[in-house]
Design a protein around this motif. Structure first.
Motif, PDB file in Angstrom:
ATOM      1  N   ILE A 111       0.844  -1.193   0.000  1.00 54.13           N
ATOM      2  CA  ILE A 111       0.000   0.000   0.000  1.00 54.13           C
ATOM      3  C   ILE A 111       0.880   1.244   0.000  1.00 54.13           C
ATOM      4  O   ILE A 111       1.766   1.389   0.843  1.00 54.13           O
ATOM      5  N   ARG A 158      -6.461   5.084  -1.553  1.00 52.09           N
ATOM      6  CA  ARG A 158      -5.887   3.810  -1.114  1.00 52.09           C
ATOM      7  C   ARG A 158      -5.393   3.077  -2.353  1.00 52.09           C
ATOM      8  O   ARG A 158      -6.160   2.385  -3.031  1.00 52.09           O
ATOM      9  N   TRP A 161      -3.065   0.838   5.257  1.00 50.69           N
ATOM     10  CA  TRP A 161      -3.410   2.213   4.930  1.00 50.69           C
ATOM     11  C   TRP A 161      -3.406   3.035   6.206  1.00 50.69           C
ATOM     12  O   TRP A 161      -3.924   2.617   7.240  1.00 50.69           O
TER      13      TRP A 161
END
Length: 385
Positions: free
Chosen positions: A193, A227, A350
């Motif tokens: 991420i 995201r 995240w």
């Protein structure tokens, strides 16, 4: 409360330079920029700001720099070893000068090189020693600021940006350089991420931290709202470069195997010492010392008479390795990802920006598509794409 005058440390860095531009051109807040190396100040010098020569390790220059300022934005980070002491000296200079508020720009790295929570928030992410130099340095500096705030010496706000990108970003330019060489380099498929935040949004968070009365004493993670994966981030900027590109996917297993293979061992050091001892350049340097030169020449003459030419060539090849090897054409390939890059791009969580939104009254204004477009505009101007 809007400050009357701000001191910006780290003013010639990536975020600092952009903050100075916005202070001059949009925010219209008087400021002074602390500059250690004037050769790096070209970007902000064109704004005609007040420049103060100085160094975070020099208490005298810090005292002069903060004089007349009611707020300070600390973006400076020199070497990891000196971060805590330099921050202490800045806090002391601020308190003596009567500075009202210190906005300390830290990093999400204070939560460790690879936090493991599902969604990272200020409430559930610890700040402690991690045994990693940069994370520990950031945490130690942040602790100094927090302690000053608790004892009432000065108002403090701590910001912890994530992956800050935009014009001049060192997260972007290596991607573009690889793409210009025909490569796209990924870590573990780019599946980690990417907590990306555009540099102007970080500057807006700094402005909010300077002005909001209820921000005092807070520590806030500053992240964008998208995201996205590192694959999406990297291929977006690589795709701005014309031409075909090969994708190199460095798996975590390959990276670990490379690390083991390239970690120096004791026998490697011995072999390097032997090669140095056999090096003609090393002999030439030693020969400038008359007694040593005579000894080297005598030894070579003695050995020359005792061994044949084939034996001489074999010995030279063994000691000097590829010096006598035939050249081999090797197709260019991307460098193996650094340890820091692997840690960043293998991260799977995240990072929440909820607290900054609620207490700073801030929200990122640049979705990734817009931030990437503005970065591309700069890259075209800079002839990078």
């Amino acid at each position: 409360m809007r400050p009357a005058k701000v001191l910006v440390t780290g003013a010639t860095g990536f975020i600092g330079s952009r903050l100075c531009e916005l202070l001059s051109l949009e925010y219209r807040i008087p400021y002074r920029a602390l500059v250690r190396d004037y050769s790096r100040a070209a970007r902000i010098a064109r704004l005609d700001p007040e420049l103060a020569g100085g160094d975070m390790s020099d208490p005298g220059s810090l005292a002069r720099a903060v004089e007349g300022c009611d707020a300070v934005v600390n973006l400076a980070h020199g070497d990891d070893q000196g971060a805590r002491k330099q921050t202490m000296q800045l806090v002391e200079a601020c308190t003596r000068a009567g500075v009202r508020r210190l906005v300390h720009v830290s990093s999400m790295a204070v939560h460790g090189p690879a936090p493991g929570t599902e969604v990272l928030t200020e409430a559930n992410a610890p700040v402690r020693r991690w045994g990693e130099a940069y994370s520990d340095a950031k945490a130690a500096a942040e602790a100094v600021v927090a302690a000053a705030g608790r004892r009432g010496a000065i108002e403090t706000v701590v910001l912890r940006p994530t992956i800050v990108y935009g014009p001049y970003s060192f997260f972007v330019t290596p991607i573009v350089q690889d793409a210009r060489n025909g490569f796209v380099s990924l870590v573990d498929g780019g599946s980690g991420i990417c907590n990306a935040v555009y540099v102007d949004d970080v500057c807006e968070a700094i402005l909010a931290a300077l002005e909001r009365d209820d921000a005092n004493g807070g520590a806030f993670l500053i992240n964008g709202d998208d995201r996205m994966t590192w694959r999406g981030f990297i291929t977006t900027f690589a795709g701005m470069v014309e031409g075909e590109k090969r994708i190199f996917d460095h798996t975590l297993e390959q990276i670990e195997a490379h690390r083991r293979a390239t970690t120096p061992r004791a026998r490697d050091s011995v072999a390097a010492a032997v090669r140095l001892a056999a090096s003609p350049a090393f002999h030439a340097q030693l020969a400038t010392i008359p007694p040593v030169g005579r000894m080297i020449r005598g030894t070579k003459e003695l050995l020359s008479g005792a061994i044949g030419p084939e034996r001489k060539l074999m010995i030279k090849s063994r000691f000097q390795g590829r010096r006598f090897a035939a050249p081999v054409d090797v197709a260019p390939s991307p460098r193996m990802p650094s340890e820091g890059r692997v840690v960043r791009e293998a991260y799977r969580c995240w990072v929440s920006n909820g607290l900054a939104k609620s207490r700073l009254g801030w929200a990122p204004a640049h979705p990734f598509a817009l931030g990437a477009q503005r970065t591309a505009d700069w890259m075209r101007f800079a002839r990078l794409i």
